[in-house]
Design a protein around this motif. Structure first.
Motif, PDB file in Angstrom:
ATOM      1  N   THR A   1       4.646  38.192 -52.391  1.00 51.43           N
ATOM      2  CA  THR A   1       4.685  36.808 -53.407  1.00 51.43           C
ATOM      3  C   THR A   1       5.822  37.023 -54.143  1.00 51.43           C
TER       4      THR A   1
ATOM      5  N   GLU B   1      -0.349  42.712 -50.641  1.00 54.12           N
ATOM      6  CA  GLU B   1      -0.029  41.583 -49.328  1.00 54.12           C
ATOM      7  C   GLU B   1      -0.209  40.618 -50.511  1.00 54.12           C
ATOM      8  N   LEU B   2      -1.107  40.343 -52.153  1.00 54.82           N
ATOM      9  CA  LEU B   2       0.150  39.928 -52.783  1.00 54.82           C
ATOM     10  C   LEU B   2       0.551  40.298 -54.369  1.00 54.82           C
TER      11      LEU B   2
ATOM     12  N   ALA C   1      -7.028  40.287 -49.380  1.00 57.90           N
ATOM     13  CA  ALA C   1      -5.715  40.376 -50.034  1.00 57.90           C
ATOM     14  C   ALA C   1      -6.164  41.698 -50.410  1.00 57.90           C
TER      15      ALA C   1
ATOM     16  N   ILE D   1       4.489  37.938 -57.865  1.00 59.88           N
ATOM     17  CA  ILE D   1       3.475  38.772 -58.133  1.00 59.88           C
ATOM     18  C   ILE D   1       3.843  40.107 -58.097  1.00 59.88           C
TER      19      ILE D   1
ATOM     20  N   LEU E   1       1.024  29.976 -55.024  1.00 61.18           N
ATOM     21  CA  LEU E   1       0.571  31.572 -54.879  1.00 61.18           C
ATOM     22  C   LEU E   1      -0.799  30.459 -53.402  1.00 61.18           C
TER      23      LEU E   1
ATOM     24  N   LEU F   1      -7.368  35.777 -52.154  1.00 58.53           N
ATOM     25  CA  LEU F   1      -6.883  36.451 -52.637  1.00 58.53           C
ATOM     26  C   LEU F   1      -8.704  37.234 -52.451  1.00 58.53           C
TER      27      LEU F   1
ATOM     28  N   ALA G   1      -0.720  41.628 -59.706  1.00 54.55           N
ATOM     29  CA  ALA G   1      -1.602  42.225 -58.257  1.00 54.55           C
ATOM     30  C   ALA G   1      -3.110  42.549 -59.080  1.00 54.55           C
TER      31      ALA G   1
ATOM     32  N   ILE H   1      -5.221  39.699 -60.774  1.00 53.07           N
ATOM     33  CA  ILE H   1      -5.935  39.143 -59.728  1.00 53.07           C
ATOM     34  C   ILE H   1      -7.248  39.652 -59.215  1.00 53.07           C
ATOM     35  N   LYS H   2      -6.948  41.162 -58.410  1.00 54.63           N
ATOM     36  CA  LYS H   2      -7.887  42.117 -58.113  1.00 54.63           C
ATOM     37  C   LYS H   2      -9.076  42.310 -59.515  1.00 54.63           C
TER      38      LYS H   2
END
Length: 170
Positions: free
Chosen positions: A77, A73-74, A69, A80, A55, A66, A85, A88-89
């Motif tokens: 991949t 968008e995440l 995005a 993901i 990633l 990151l 996602a 991550i956010k």
């Protein structure tokens, strides 16, 4: 470097991101190892470390991707999905909130004090903005900083006037 197509459980403990963090501290981990911990697991085809490395490498190893995005968008991949996602956010947002939190009570007595507080509190967060964002400092009667709040903004290039009535209603 991690061996290909090997589960994290098969790796020596010194190469596992969680164990490495426990034994050596978070600053000893590379970006992809921290991201692997946030992801929690990999996919059917690769472990979390390989997924995190892929990633980041797709975006020139820039963590800023990151932050900027969108979820969609995440999720473009492979490996993901919505859950990863969102994780991550959420981690990125926690970091942003930590940077922007007011830890000590500050007193504002002059425009210079406002400038100093903005530099200390918001500089880390605001340096990544690519459009106008509106922030308000709420002070008590003695000039003590009570809160630092974000307000919706149209993202205009030219500052727009704001009515105090709107801010009071919030």
């Amino acid at each position: 470097m991690y061996p290909d197509k090997m589960s994290i459980k098969e790796l020596p403990e010194t190469m596992r991101p969680r164990e490495k963090l426990i034994n050596r501290g978070e600053s000893s981990l590379d970006d992809y190892e921290l991201l692997a911990i946030v992801l929690g697991s990999g996919s059917r085809y690769e472990n979390a470390v390989d997924l995190a490395r892929r990633l980041l490498s797709q975006h020139d190893n820039k963590l800023r991707f990151l932050m900027e995005a969108r979820l969609e968008e995440l999720m473009q991949t492979n490996g993901i999905g919505p859950a990863k996602a969102v994780s991550i956010k959420a981690a990125i947002e926690l970091g942003r909130r930590i940077i922007g939190s007011v830890e000590t009570k500050r007193t504002i007595k002059s425009p210079e004090d406002v400038e100093e507080v903005v530099r200390e509190i918001a500089a880390q967060e605001m340096r990544f903005f690519d459009r106008e964002h509106f922030r308000v400092m709420y002070l008590d009667r003695k000039g003590g900083l009570l809160a630092w709040r974000k307000f919706p903004s149209a993202g205009l290039a030219v500052p727009a006037p704001t009515r105090a009535r709107y801010l009071k209603a919030r």
